[in-house]
Design an enzyme around this catalytic site. Structure first.
Site, mmCIF file in Angstrom:
data_model
loop_
_atom_site.group_PDB
_atom_site.id
_atom_site.type_symbol
_atom_site.label_atom_id
_atom_site.label_comp_id
_atom_site.label_asym_id
_atom_site.label_seq_id
_atom_site.Cartn_x
_atom_site.Cartn_y
_atom_site.Cartn_z
ATOM 1 C CB SER A 76 -0.879 0.058 1.237
ATOM 2 O OG SER A 76 -1.908 -0.851 1.119
ATOM 3 C CB ALA A 100 -2.586 -1.990 10.813
ATOM 4 N N PRO A 101 -0.830 -2.392 8.070
ATOM 5 C CG PRO A 101 0.641 -3.732 6.840
ATOM 6 C CD PRO A 101 -0.769 -3.218 6.850
ATOM 7 N N GLY A 102 0.859 -0.166 8.091
ATOM 8 C CA GLY A 102 1.555 1.102 8.279
ATOM 9 C C GLY A 102 2.294 1.695 7.085
ATOM 10 N N GLY A 103 1.996 1.213 5.883
ATOM 11 C CA GLY A 103 2.687 1.747 4.694
ATOM 12 C C GLY A 103 2.479 3.249 4.528
ATOM 13 C CG ASP A 117 -5.797 -0.626 11.610
ATOM 14 O OD1 ASP A 117 -6.274 -1.640 12.140
ATOM 15 O OD2 ASP A 117 -5.715 -0.461 10.376
ATOM 16 C CG ASP A 131 -14.798 1.773 14.612
ATOM 17 O OD1 ASP A 131 -14.511 2.376 13.553
ATOM 18 O OD2 ASP A 131 -15.801 1.040 14.717
ATOM 19 C CG ASP A 160 -5.570 1.957 2.148
ATOM 20 O OD1 ASP A 160 -6.438 1.649 1.320
ATOM 21 O OD2 ASP A 160 -4.473 1.372 2.214
ATOM 22 C CE LYS A 175 -9.134 -0.485 0.332
ATOM 23 N NZ LYS A 175 -7.769 -0.263 -0.073
#
Ligand SMILES: C[S@@+](CC[C@H](N)C(=O)[O-])C[C@H]1O[C@@H](n2cnc3c(N)ncnc32)[C@H](O)[C@@H]1O
Length: 336
Positions: A179, A206-209, A225, A245, A261, A290
């Site tokens: 990402s 997460a995971p943090g890109g 997250d 949340d 994202d 999405k």
């Protein structure tokens, strides 16, 4: 009336076709990542803010020849003839839009490009000296030389083109996810990126890109997250991690940037963005939607329709299907 060729990500032509029709452009022939079309608009009025195309070649001409040498010479001569009465003072891009559907065509594309610039050097030394082998500095309308190989012996050439900002970007070994590539590409499409000391709220981090990408520029990131941050985002001094949340997160301070994202229903994410905008919680935003079960053209319509708060409040709103996007759209904007 202009003849146009659009390129897009291979497999997304049906969305591009739909988007073109909505903009009064009539698709004529469609192949993988390629649509040739006609527009009733006068030259110069081609739409510069579309989502699915990566490039638009304006009034392309077809060149046919069966050898690298003959193709290259014809390209150089045609380009010279189109431009011989025009002044060239600035650098111009020489780009081959890759045809990703024909195996082995990449070698042909490179050989013709190399030979064509050599011919151009002989025919028009001064113009050829200004050629650069890369994309322009900013998206938008440009003059240059763009080629698209329909097959080994048929090449479309155009001297005017629109670049919508998509670009393959390189990875970073410490980035925790692919990402990361999407956010790096989004900055380039937007023409702006987080800077030292700015604040960023990253929803669904997460995971943090995305968080890592802002943190490495010296921005202070709040990553929201329930999932764990990894690799370069884990224990990063510029990142504070909150297990919350995103829909309930109620910050006490405003941020320079909103990143979002999340794999959530796109209409819920649009509502969340509207809420942030209405409460002036950010100045810039990059939000990924999405498609899921919602048709992407429906999403585009709700983001750009007359009742859209996002459109009303944004000084510059760009919605793009990025090179690194899959079944998703990236919405980018600055607020007034
Ligand atoms: C596609 S991943 C994000 C990848 C991230 N942008 C990166 O660069 O590594 C989606 C994330 O959204 C998070 N997420 C989904 N719904 C959420 C919610 N309601 N609140 C917070 N996080 C959420 C998931 O836990 C998941 O980690």
């Amino acid at each position: 009336m202009s003849k146009l060729i659009f390129t897009c990500q291979n497999g997304y032509e049906k969305y591009l076709e739909e988007e073109l029709r909505l903009n009064d452009i009539e698709p004529r022939s469609v192949a993988g990542g390629f649509i040739s079309a006609k527009s009733a608009e006068k030259d110069g009025n081609e739409p510069k803010n579309l989502c699915f195309p990566h490039f638009c070649m304006i009034n392309p001409v077809l060149i046919e020849a069966s050898s690298v040498n003959a193709l290259s010479l014809a390209i150089a001569e045609r380009f010279f003839n189109i431009n011989k009465n025009l002044k060239f003072e600035d650098k111009w891009s020489f780009i081959v839009l890759p045809n990703l559907t024909i195996t082995g065509i990449g070698k042909r594309e490179s050989a013709v490009k190399e030979q064509a610039i050599e011919y151009l050097r002989r025919i028009a030394g001064r113009i050829s000296k200004l050629a650069v082998n890369k994309l322009p500095d900013a998206p938008g309308y440009h003059r240059g030389l763009v080629l698209y190989f329909e097959n080994f012996n048929k090449v479309y050439l155009s001297a005017d083109f629109i670049w919508y900002g998509q670009k393959r970007v390189s990875d970073d070994d410490d980035a925790p996810s692919r990402s990361y590539l999407k956010i790096e590409e989004a900055y380039r499409a937007m023409g702006i990126e987080p800077t030292q000391g700015q604040t960023v709220c990253d929803l669904g981090a997460a995971p943090g890109g995305w968080s890592y990408s802002a943190a490495k520029r010296g921005a202070k990131v709040t990553a929201v997250d329930n999932g764990e941050l990894k690799a370069g985002a884990k224990n990063n001094p510029n990142i504070i991690s909150l297990a919350e949340d995103a829909f309930k997160f109620d910050p006490t301070n405003n941020f320079d940037w909103l990143f979002c994202d999340m794999v959530e229903h796109p209409n819920m994410v649009i509502k969340l963005l509207e809420n942030w905008i209405e409460h002036n919680r950010c100045r810039y935003f990059i939000v990924n939607l999405k498609f899921g079960r919602v048709r992407p053209l429906e999403l585009l319509a709700s983001l750009t329709g007359n009742s859209s708060i996002i459109k009303k409040r944004s000084i510059s709103l760009k919605i793009r299907h990025l090179f690194h996007d899959r079944e998703e759209l990236t919405v980018m904007g600055r607020l007034e």
